[in-house]
Design a protein around this motif. Sequence first.
Motif, short mmCIF file in Angstrom:
data_model
loop_
_atom_site.label_atom_id
_atom_site.label_comp_id
_atom_site.label_asym_id
_atom_site.label_seq_id
_atom_site.Cartn_x
_atom_site.Cartn_y
_atom_site.Cartn_z
N UNK A 9 -5.14 6.59 0.81
CA UNK A 9 -3.95 6.39 1.49
C UNK A 9 -4.81 5.78 3.04
N UNK A 10 -4.75 3.95 3.57
CA UNK A 10 -4.93 3.10 4.42
C UNK A 10 -4.02 3.33 5.54
N UNK A 11 -4.62 3.67 6.32
CA UNK A 11 -3.77 4.00 7.70
C UNK A 11 -2.36 5.52 7.90
N UNK A 12 -3.26 6.32 7.59
CA UNK A 12 -2.26 7.75 7.41
C UNK A 12 -2.24 8.14 8.79
N UNK A 13 -0.88 7.57 9.15
CA UNK A 13 -0.67 7.72 10.47
C UNK A 13 0.68 8.40 9.57
N UNK A 14 2.59 8.00 10.69
CA UNK A 14 3.29 9.11 10.99
C UNK A 14 3.91 9.56 9.36
N UNK A 15 3.94 7.80 8.65
CA UNK A 15 4.50 7.28 7.07
C UNK A 15 3.31 8.39 5.97
N UNK A 16 1.98 7.44 6.53
CA UNK A 16 0.81 7.85 5.46
C UNK A 16 1.13 9.25 5.40
N UNK A 17 0.98 10.20 6.65
CA UNK A 17 1.14 11.66 6.85
C UNK A 17 2.15 12.47 5.65
N UNK A 18 3.14 11.93 5.83
CA UNK A 18 4.32 12.07 5.50
C UNK A 18 4.00 11.82 3.84
N UNK A 19 3.76 10.54 3.73
CA UNK A 19 3.68 10.78 2.24
C UNK A 19 2.58 11.96 1.23
N UNK A 20 1.60 11.99 2.23
CA UNK A 20 0.18 12.67 1.90
C UNK A 20 1.35 14.29 1.68
N UNK A 21 1.59 14.28 2.56
CA UNK A 21 2.31 16.22 2.79
C UNK A 21 3.10 15.87 1.37
#
Length: 272
Positions: A9-21
């Motif tokens: 996940x490249x650039x795990x800001x808000x959306x990236x963090x949500x997807x990871x979670x």
Amino acid sequence: MLSDETVAVIGAGNIGHAIIGGMIESELIAPEQVIATRRTASALDEMAEEFPGLRTTTDNVEAVQEASVVLLTIKPQSRAEVVTNIRDHIERDVLVVSVLAGITTERLQLGFGQDQPVVRAMPNTPALVDAGATALAAGTYASDDHMRIARQIFEAVGEVVTVPEEHMDAVTGLSGSGPAYVYMFIEALTDAGVKQGMSRKDAAKLSAQTVYGAAKLAIETGKHPAILRDEVTTPGGTAIAAVSSLEEHGLRTMLINAVGTATQRSKELNEE
């Protein structure tokens, strides 16, 4: 399940963090099979603490070298720099999933190599609470299996639809930007309650819950919004008086125009 995949996940800001979670908490994938990148090491440390086993790095090249799926959750303005940095380190069979607003799969394929499988996604911020709305569009070299993987990823944080890519700019204007319109609506309802003498706390709670409840009723009943509206508007009552005022002041037209403006801006981003 993505048990055979490694997702960067490249650039795990808000959306990236949500997807990871969403992926980890739904047990779609093990934390050890996810690699998150950000420029700030402290933000990555917090994420690693939240999701034990998650792998993190500030080096995008290091992340993509091990990945079978690369999820680009960066800003469109960062596209050229990031793609140039990682494109020589991604194998041709690696799936690239992009959430970059306005950027076409063709543009990304040109950046990575003509035959790179690319799926374009447009999620929205309610993915942070597993209530996202995401549209997916397949690039030329994306197979049914690639689309299945992308769908699984985004279904972990909400609802998913598949659309022709020509509709993705409209999706960006509608659901991608849509939460901003709804927040403005909630804020306006709150102010209206305060104007009528209510406390801001009470007005805010009732406004947000009203929007949430109305949306939930529409989803769960499957009824057309016009039918649900008619069920609220009794003859000569308060709701029909308010609806008449909204129509008179052009609420419907304003929203249609707002989506059109955002759609046009999405198209412009691909040219920048």
